[in-house]
Scaffold this motif. Structure first.
Motif, PDB file in Angstrom:
ATOM      1  N   MET A  17       8.800   9.500  -6.780  1.00 29.68           N
ATOM      2  CA  MET A  17       7.753   9.439  -5.764  1.00 29.68           C
ATOM      3  C   MET A  17       8.175  10.179  -4.492  1.00 29.68           C
ATOM      4  N   THR A  18       7.179  10.711  -3.786  1.00 26.04           N
ATOM      5  CA  THR A  18       7.444  11.304  -2.479  1.00 26.04           C
ATOM      6  C   THR A  18       7.629  10.179  -1.461  1.00 26.04           C
ATOM      7  N   SER A  19       8.135  10.512  -0.297  1.00 24.45           N
ATOM      8  CA  SER A  19       8.323   9.484   0.732  1.00 24.45           C
ATOM      9  C   SER A  19       6.976   8.902   1.154  1.00 24.45           C
ATOM     10  N   GLY A  20       5.934   9.714   1.176  1.00 20.91           N
ATOM     11  CA  GLY A  20       4.601   9.206   1.526  1.00 20.91           C
ATOM     12  C   GLY A  20       4.075   8.236   0.487  1.00 20.91           C
ATOM     13  N   GLU A  21       4.319   8.538  -0.779  1.00 16.66           N
ATOM     14  CA  GLU A  21       3.889   7.639  -1.852  1.00 16.66           C
ATOM     15  C   GLU A  21       4.649   6.313  -1.783  1.00 16.66           C
ATOM     16  N   LEU A  22       5.936   6.389  -1.487  1.00 14.23           N
ATOM     17  CA  LEU A  22       6.724   5.160  -1.346  1.00 14.23           C
ATOM     18  C   LEU A  22       6.227   4.320  -0.174  1.00 14.23           C
ATOM     19  N   LEU A  23       5.894   4.981   0.912  1.00  6.83           N
ATOM     20  CA  LEU A  23       5.369   4.272   2.079  1.00  6.83           C
ATOM     21  C   LEU A  23       4.060   3.567   1.725  1.00  6.83           C
ATOM     22  N   MET A  24       3.185   4.257   0.999  1.00  3.13           N
ATOM     23  CA  MET A  24       1.920   3.647   0.585  1.00  3.13           C
ATOM     24  C   MET A  24       2.152   2.470  -0.347  1.00  3.13           C
ATOM     25  N   LEU A  25       3.140   2.591  -1.217  1.00  6.01           N
ATOM     26  CA  LEU A  25       3.486   1.498  -2.119  1.00  6.01           C
ATOM     27  C   LEU A  25       3.917   0.264  -1.327  1.00  6.01           C
ATOM     28  N   LEU A  26       4.721   0.474  -0.297  1.00  8.04           N
ATOM     29  CA  LEU A  26       5.170  -0.644   0.542  1.00  8.04           C
ATOM     30  C   LEU A  26       4.000  -1.286   1.285  1.00  8.04           C
ATOM     31  N   TYR A  27       3.143  -0.461   1.867  1.00  9.40           N
ATOM     32  CA  TYR A  27       1.994  -1.019   2.595  1.00  9.40           C
ATOM     33  C   TYR A  27       1.022  -1.726   1.656  1.00  9.40           C
ATOM     34  N   ASP A  28       0.808  -1.171   0.472  1.00 13.40           N
ATOM     35  CA  ASP A  28      -0.055  -1.850  -0.506  1.00 13.40           C
ATOM     36  C   ASP A  28       0.523  -3.209  -0.874  1.00 13.40           C
ATOM     37  N   GLU A  29       1.834  -3.262  -1.068  1.00 11.62           N
ATOM     38  CA  GLU A  29       2.494  -4.529  -1.405  1.00 11.62           C
ATOM     39  C   GLU A  29       2.389  -5.510  -0.237  1.00 11.62           C
ATOM     40  N   LEU A  30       2.498  -5.017   0.976  1.00 11.65           N
ATOM     41  CA  LEU A  30       2.374  -5.873   2.156  1.00 11.65           C
ATOM     42  C   LEU A  30       0.983  -6.501   2.228  1.00 11.65           C
ATOM     43  N   VAL A  31      -0.029  -5.713   2.016  1.00 13.46           N
ATOM     44  CA  VAL A  31      -1.406  -6.228   2.042  1.00 13.46           C
ATOM     45  C   VAL A  31      -1.626  -7.197   0.883  1.00 13.46           C
ATOM     46  N   LYS A  32      -1.112  -6.841  -0.290  1.00 14.16           N
ATOM     47  CA  LYS A  32      -1.253  -7.712  -1.471  1.00 14.16           C
ATOM     48  C   LYS A  32      -0.588  -9.066  -1.239  1.00 14.16           C
ATOM     49  N   ARG A  33       0.625  -9.050  -0.705  1.00 12.02           N
ATOM     50  CA  ARG A  33       1.344 -10.305  -0.470  1.00 12.02           C
ATOM     51  C   ARG A  33       0.679 -11.143   0.614  1.00 12.02           C
ATOM     52  N   SER A  34       0.106 -10.514   1.628  1.00 10.82           N
ATOM     53  CA  SER A  34      -0.589 -11.295   2.660  1.00 10.82           C
ATOM     54  C   SER A  34      -1.844 -11.940   2.079  1.00 10.82           C
ATOM     55  N   MET A 106      -5.169  -6.339  10.310  1.00  8.55           N
ATOM     56  CA  MET A 106      -4.287  -5.430  11.044  1.00  8.55           C
ATOM     57  C   MET A 106      -3.349  -4.715  10.077  1.00  8.55           C
ATOM     58  N   LEU A 107      -2.811  -5.462   9.117  1.00  7.33           N
ATOM     59  CA  LEU A 107      -1.929  -4.868   8.116  1.00  7.33           C
ATOM     60  C   LEU A 107      -2.688  -3.839   7.285  1.00  7.33           C
ATOM     61  N   ALA A 108      -3.899  -4.187   6.894  1.00  6.04           N
ATOM     62  CA  ALA A 108      -4.718  -3.276   6.090  1.00  6.04           C
ATOM     63  C   ALA A 108      -5.107  -2.034   6.894  1.00  6.04           C
ATOM     64  N   ASP A 109      -5.426  -2.207   8.163  1.00  4.26           N
ATOM     65  CA  ASP A 109      -5.787  -1.065   9.009  1.00  4.26           C
ATOM     66  C   ASP A 109      -4.619  -0.104   9.176  1.00  4.26           C
ATOM     67  N   LEU A 110      -3.424  -0.642   9.360  1.00  2.00           N
ATOM     68  CA  LEU A 110      -2.252   0.208   9.497  1.00  2.00           C
ATOM     69  C   LEU A 110      -1.979   0.950   8.187  1.00  2.00           C
ATOM     70  N   ARG A 111      -2.118   0.259   7.068  1.00  2.00           N
ATOM     71  CA  ARG A 111      -1.970   0.909   5.765  1.00  2.00           C
ATOM     72  C   ARG A 111      -2.974   2.045   5.621  1.00  2.00           C
ATOM     73  N   ASP A 112      -4.222   1.780   5.985  1.00  3.04           N
ATOM     74  CA  ASP A 112      -5.263   2.790   5.858  1.00  3.04           C
ATOM     75  C   ASP A 112      -5.001   3.987   6.772  1.00  3.04           C
ATOM     76  N   ALA A 113      -4.468   3.735   7.954  1.00  2.00           N
ATOM     77  CA  ALA A 113      -4.130   4.832   8.874  1.00  2.00           C
ATOM     78  C   ALA A 113      -3.028   5.704   8.282  1.00  2.00           C
ATOM     79  N   PHE A 114      -2.015   5.077   7.697  1.00  2.00           N
ATOM     80  CA  PHE A 114      -0.959   5.856   7.058  1.00  2.00           C
ATOM     81  C   PHE A 114      -1.482   6.593   5.834  1.00  2.00           C
ATOM     82  N   ARG A 115      -2.392   5.988   5.103  1.00  4.62           N
ATOM     83  CA  ARG A 115      -2.969   6.654   3.926  1.00  4.62           C
ATOM     84  C   ARG A 115      -3.745   7.897   4.358  1.00  4.62           C
TER      85      ARG A 115
END
Length: 127
Positions: A17-34, A106-115
């Motif tokens: 994965m690229t660093s951007g894909e890894l970042l998205m994976l982390l944010y997706d997991e953060l939103v999922k866990r919340s 807020m977590l989802a918005d930050l994820r979406d901004a990074f996406r």
């Protein structure tokens, strides 16, 4: 059942994965866990609730630790991550549904901004 093949596949997928894909994976997991924490709170499933919030905190801490501080936005992100960590701790201790429901968007918005930034960056690289 032997899961070594699956583990190797998973590791290979992450390594490619690229660093951007890894970042998205982390944010997706953060939103999922919340979201999982919210569901577990409704069900009064305390071990799942606390485990989900602990994982959220781990992810936020990792995101903070891996920031590249040569960029000015890193200071702002550190402050935001500190806020998230503080709120996650408060939510866990108080089992506070209202605070969790304020934090989740807020977590989802930050994820979406990074996406969005990731998509913009990849489109610029293709041009």
């Amino acid at each position: 059942m032997d899961t070594r093949g699956y583990q190797q596949y998973k590791q290979q997928s992450i390594n490619s994965m690229t660093s951007g894909e890894l970042l998205m994976l982390l944010y997706d997991e953060l939103v999922k866990r919340s979201t999982l924490a919210s569901i577990a709170l409704d069900r009064q499933d305390w071990p799942t609730f606390e485990g989900a919030l602990d994982r959220c905190t781990d992810i936020v801490n990792y995101l903070d630790e891996t920031l590249d501080h040569q960029y000015p936005i890193s200071h702002d992100l550190t402050r935001l991550y500190d806020y998230f960590t503080y709120e996650l701790g408060r939510i866990k201790i108080g089992r506070n549904k209202n605070a969790l429901e304020r934090l989740r968007p807020m977590l989802a918005d930050l994820r979406d901004a990074f996406r969005t930034a990731e998509k913009s960056g990849s489109q610029e690289n293709q041009a």
